[in-house]
Design a protein around this motif. Structure first.
Motif, PDB file in Angstrom:
ATOM      1  N   UNK A 273       6.104 -61.590 -16.001  1.00  0.00           N
ATOM      2  CA  UNK A 273       7.246 -62.113 -16.761  1.00  0.00           C
ATOM      3  C   UNK A 273       7.164 -61.613 -18.205  1.00  0.00           C
ATOM      4  N   UNK A 274       5.980 -61.700 -18.762  1.00  0.00           N
ATOM      5  CA  UNK A 274       5.805 -61.283 -20.163  1.00  0.00           C
ATOM      6  C   UNK A 274       6.192 -59.807 -20.315  1.00  0.00           C
ATOM      7  N   UNK A 275       5.627 -58.978 -19.449  1.00  0.00           N
ATOM      8  CA  UNK A 275       5.895 -57.543 -19.557  1.00  0.00           C
ATOM      9  C   UNK A 275       7.376 -57.242 -19.345  1.00  0.00           C
ATOM     10  N   UNK A 276       7.957 -57.903 -18.367  1.00  0.00           N
ATOM     11  CA  UNK A 276       9.347 -57.652 -18.018  1.00  0.00           C
ATOM     12  C   UNK A 276      10.286 -58.090 -19.146  1.00  0.00           C
ATOM     13  N   UNK A 277       9.995 -59.265 -19.708  1.00  0.00           N
ATOM     14  CA  UNK A 277      10.836 -59.768 -20.810  1.00  0.00           C
ATOM     15  C   UNK A 277      10.697 -58.856 -22.022  1.00  0.00           C
ATOM     16  N   UNK A 278       9.483 -58.395 -22.295  1.00  0.00           N
ATOM     17  CA  UNK A 278       9.283 -57.491 -23.437  1.00  0.00           C
ATOM     18  C   UNK A 278      10.116 -56.222 -23.261  1.00  0.00           C
ATOM     19  N   UNK A 279      10.149 -55.703 -22.023  1.00  0.00           N
ATOM     20  CA  UNK A 279      10.943 -54.505 -21.739  1.00  0.00           C
ATOM     21  C   UNK A 279      12.416 -54.748 -21.991  1.00  0.00           C
TER      22      UNK A 279
END
Lengths: 334, 550
Positions: A220-226
């Motif tokens: 989730x963190x990585x995806x939201x950052x993207x």
């Protein structure tokens, strides 16, 4: 879409055939047979020979496989060597327990993992971000059985707050029309039983949900950052939309695609039976059942149980693939 | 009365009440007992595992039963019995006014119906997994369909009036009446068995499978508890039989028993600590301290009914020489092993059956640890020291008689090396290789193994090991075989005891192995549990249990 679903369903046939071949030959590569496992000290050479003959283990292996294939096409998975019960009956009893535990574990993982990952991304580089990384690392690194034992020792044995074994207090007389105990308690409006069942679910669900939680938080963190650096998000912000609205409509929705993939895979894995968690908490599900079957060289249970779980795994993934279309209308299956 | 006096009276009354509460047993209540697994079936005639027998012991009764906590028998549904002079005819006088749980009367006709049911078993029922104990005691059926079966011991049963059953055997047999205490030979309602298809079964995928409902939902006996419900993987529920013929004995006992399966040892103990159970069976040795350290709990000892031993294979050199076998016996430091690895829960064994059984002899030849004597015996055998000897032990297993095989082996190997031997260590997984190799006689000169008793007769120990040629030990000894044959055919217990004592003396002279431990398996329970007497075989009577106040 319909064609896609039918094609995926047809693909089930070669997949299950492949699994049946693998399982059939794999368990026969394990040393020993049910005879030695079950008879123990009483396994005299004569009794072992009689067992081998009775189970057809002295026939050529291809004949044994052909027999097995014939029986599963009749949906007859045979009878457990150890418990002498029909494998299909055991699956009917045990699968609901595994589903209930998997759902509870996923609820725990999703309700904590996704918000944790989202907040970590929004507060990138802050204390919260580091804390979420720490929680995720712990979740992934601690062996699941170790966490289960610790949780049980602290919250059941030492503090006595929660039960340590089983799905329900065995002294409770409750009706189980569906074998899904949470659902049963709701259907029969038996709130005391519902509370007891939930109490029994808490510790195993936390233990089992710890790894999916960690994975979901990181993804989730990585995806939201993207996503939050995409042009359309900046445009939305520039248009003056409220930050909450931008997050809900543009960031989260687009970030959900990789999350839902992981979610599907994790649900599939959890449904495949949480061997260690079920063993530690004496949870009467598929995992503890298959573990005992390996020890007992219980061929019918291993063959039937694993084939069934492979079917479930493929179906869950199909459902996840279909759900993409609803999450992201740009995806069209053909 | 002054204020101080009133206070004193109140205080004393409160103390008396508190004591009363703590001391008195609650009437009725539910007992939750944890074993390791579900029962296989609820029809005791077609099972051979302890978990099934545990449930059967509450629902059913046999003609005889074991005395609580002992291995000798007591009358149960048979008030008394006599044997004819030729030892082939057994006449049982039955209890009157006994009814099965379905309301049908228990009488001589019902006894004969049960015996004839076993005798007439055919097809799938002749599978060893279905009728292991019938085959072990009665050898064969009316029409044998399996080549390994022999001529049956049972001949016929006749009802003489309502309450006398006459059972005829084809030959004299001493263990017969002792074996009737096995739950496998409990009396079941012929009406219920017919109604619910107890005699319907098939072999499915090579496995015996009852197709009637009886073995799953309708077990019907005469016992103090009635079957209520079985949720596989979770619980078997039994409720008090209010029409029980001996009901006055259990006025304060629990009125519901729940037996639940918990296969993981630690999980079972933790559930006991967390008050989710009243009694947990099969306490692992490492958990005994945990239970003892808990102020609410205590440990019950199951009387010793097993034997751990080192086989000495007499068909292999150099252990085919009695001097070497004696050297081995003197070279095994059994007392230290029992002291170090059994946590005070075992005694050193000197023969192949537990001391609680009749036929145990005080005066067998003993072999105390004596390395010097061992070396001198080896020299006397003309061997140069150290003498190489292959010693096997199992891995991946704990047994009630052998909680830690590897450590037992290491200690024994060390003491043998002090005694003039050079030990060649070999190990194999218990499942599947070890037991197979030992039983086939293809393992080492020395092998660690043991046995837990099934029923209260020396034949179950000595007869199993030594009555016929057994590759595990690899010897033939006419004297021992003759004594064991005569003991099996004798029906007077006192005479049988003497024969078995003689056999024990001969066996320990011949030394087919070295018995080293009789253990007392542990059971964890709440301190408030009363009237619980662990059975030697594991088939505990749970129905007399009372739950005291906390």
């Amino acid at each position: 879409m319909l064609r896609y679903v039918v094609r995926r369903l047809l693909l089930l046939v070669p997949i299950l055939l492949g699994v049946s071949v693998l399982v059939f030959f794999w368990i026969r590569l394990l040393p020993g047979s049910p005879a030695e496992s079950l008879l123990g000290e009483r396994a005299t050479p004569e009794l072992v020979a009689a067992y081998r003959e009775r189970y057809g283990l002295d026939e050529p292996i291809y004949e044994q496989y052909a027999k097995y294939l014939r029986s599963i096409t009749d949906f007859d998975f045979g009878v457990s060597v150890a418990t002498h019960r029909q494998v299909t009956d055991e699956i009917k009893d045990r699968f609901p327990a595994t589903v209930e535990l998997a759902v509870a574990a996923m609820l725990f993982a999703t309700l904590i993992g996704i918000p944790l990952g989202f907040v970590a991304a929004k507060k990138y580089g802050s204390f919260i971000d580091h804390a979420s990384l720490f929680v995720s690392l712990i979740g992934i690194s601690i062996p699941i059985f170790f966490l289960a034992i610790i949780l049980k020792y602290v919250f059941a044995v030492r503090l006595g707050w929660l039960p340590s074994v089983g799905r329900i207090d065995v002294t409770i007389e409750a009706e189980h029309p569906t074998n899904f105990y949470v659902l049963d308690a709701i259907i029969t409006r038996d709130w005391a039983t519902l509370w007891d069942v939930i109490k029994h679910l808490i510790l195993p669900a936390i233990a089992l949900g710890s790894i999916p939680l960690a994975i979901l938080a990181r993804i989730t963190r990585a995806s939201v950052l993207d996503v939050q650096n995409e042009d359309y998000v900046r445009t939305a912000r520039a248009k003056g939309l409220a930050p909450m609205t931008v997050d809900r409509r543009h960031v989260l929705r687009n970030a959900m695609l990789p999350i839902s993939t992981i979610l599907g895979l994790q649900v599939g894995l959890l449904l495949s039976g949480a061997v260690l968690t079920e063993t530690v908490f004496a949870w009467p599900g598929m995992g503890s059942w298959l573990r005992d079957a390996i020890f007992n060289r219980d061929y019918p249970v291993l063959q039937g149980g694993i084939l069934f779980l492979a079917f479930v795994f493929v179906m869950v993934n199909l459902i996840v693939d279909i759900s993409y279309a609803f999450i992201n209308p740009r995806i069209r299956y053909s | 009365m002054g204020r101080a006096a009133v206070k004193l009276v109140l205080l004393v009354s409160a103390a008396v009440m508190a004591l009363g509460v703590a001391g008195a047993a609650e009437k009725g209540g539910t007992l939750v007992f944890a074993g390791a697994a579900d029962p296989t079936y609820l029809d005791p005639a077609i099972v051979s595992d302890g978990e099934s027998f545990r449930v059967a012991q509450q629902i059913f009764e046999g003609l005889v039963d074991l005395k609580p906590g002992r291995s000798d028998i007591r009358p149960m549904l048979a008030k008394s019995w006599t044997t004819s002079k030729d030892g082939k005819t057994w006449t049982f006088q039955l209890q009157r006014s006994v009814k099965f749980h379905d309301g049908t009367p228990f009488n001589a006709a019902a006894v004969c119906a049960n015996f004839n049911r076993w005798y007439n078993f055919s097809g799938p029922f002749q599978d060893a997994s279905a009728t292991y104990y019938y085959q072990a005691i009665f050898y064969g059926f009316k029409r044998n369909e399996v080549s390994t079966l022999s001529k049956p011991l049972y001949n016929s049963c006749r009802a003489k009036g309502k309450y006398t059953a006459i059972v005829k055997l084809n030959k004299r047999n001493g263990p017969f009446v002792m074996a009737l205490a096995l739950p496998a030979f409990a009396m079941q309602s012929p009406t219920a068995m017919a109604k619910y298809g107890a005699n319907n079964a098939e072999i499915r995928n090579g496995t015996f499978y009852p197709t009637g409902d009886y073995a799953f939902k309708h077990p019907t006996g005469t016992g103090p508890m009635k079957f209520s419900e079985w949720t596989v993987g979770q619980r078997v529920v039994l409720v008090r039989n209010k029409q029980y013929w001996g009901k006055s004995q259990y006025a304060k006992s629990v009125d519901r028993i729940i037996i639940r399966p918990i296969s993981n040892n630690t999980a079972r103990v933790q559930a006991l600590q967390n008050q989710e159970l009243n009694i947990a069976d099969l306490l692992a040795p490492q958990d005994v301290g945990t239970v003892q350290g808990n102020s609410r709990l205590k440990v019950f000892n199951r009387p010793s009914f097993n034997v751990a031993y080192v086989t000495i294979n007499s068909s292999k050199a150099p252990t085919n020489n009695i001097l070497v076998r004696r050297a081995v016996a003197h070279g095994l430091d059994r007392a230290s092993v029992v002291r170090a690895f059994y946590a005070g829960r075992a005694v050193v064994a000197h023969e192949f059956m537990p001391p609680s059984l009749f036929g145990w002899a005080k005066d067998v030849q003993k072999y105390p640890y004596d390395p010097e004597k061992s070396k001198s015996l080896l020299r006397q055998a003309g061997l140069s020291l150290p003498v190489e000897i292959e010693f096997w032990y199992p891995t991946g297993v704990t047994r009630p008689y052998m909680p830690d095989p590897k450590r037992n082996f290491e200690a024994f190997a060390a003491s043998l090396e002090q005694s003039g031997f050079k030990v060649i260590a070999k190990s194999a997984p218990w499942r599947p290789d070890y037991v197979k190799e030992v039983n086939q006689g293809t393992a080492g000169n020395l092998n660690l193994i043991g046995w837990s008793g099934d029923y209260g007769d020396p034949d179950n120990f000595l007869g199993t090991f030594f009555q016929e040629y057994n590759p595990q030990f690899g010897f033939r000894n006419a004297k021992i075989t003759d004594l064991l044959n005569r003991a099996e055919q004798e029906t007077v217990v006192a005479k049988r005891a003497k024969l078995y004592q003689q056999a024990n003396r001969e066996i320990m002279k011949f030394l087919p192995g070295v018995p080293y431990a009789h253990t007392k398996p542990a059971i964890g329970a709440e301190k408030r549990i009363r009237n619980f007497v662990p059975a030697v075989t594991g088939s505990d009577d749970l129905y007399p249990v009372e739950l005291g106040g906390q």
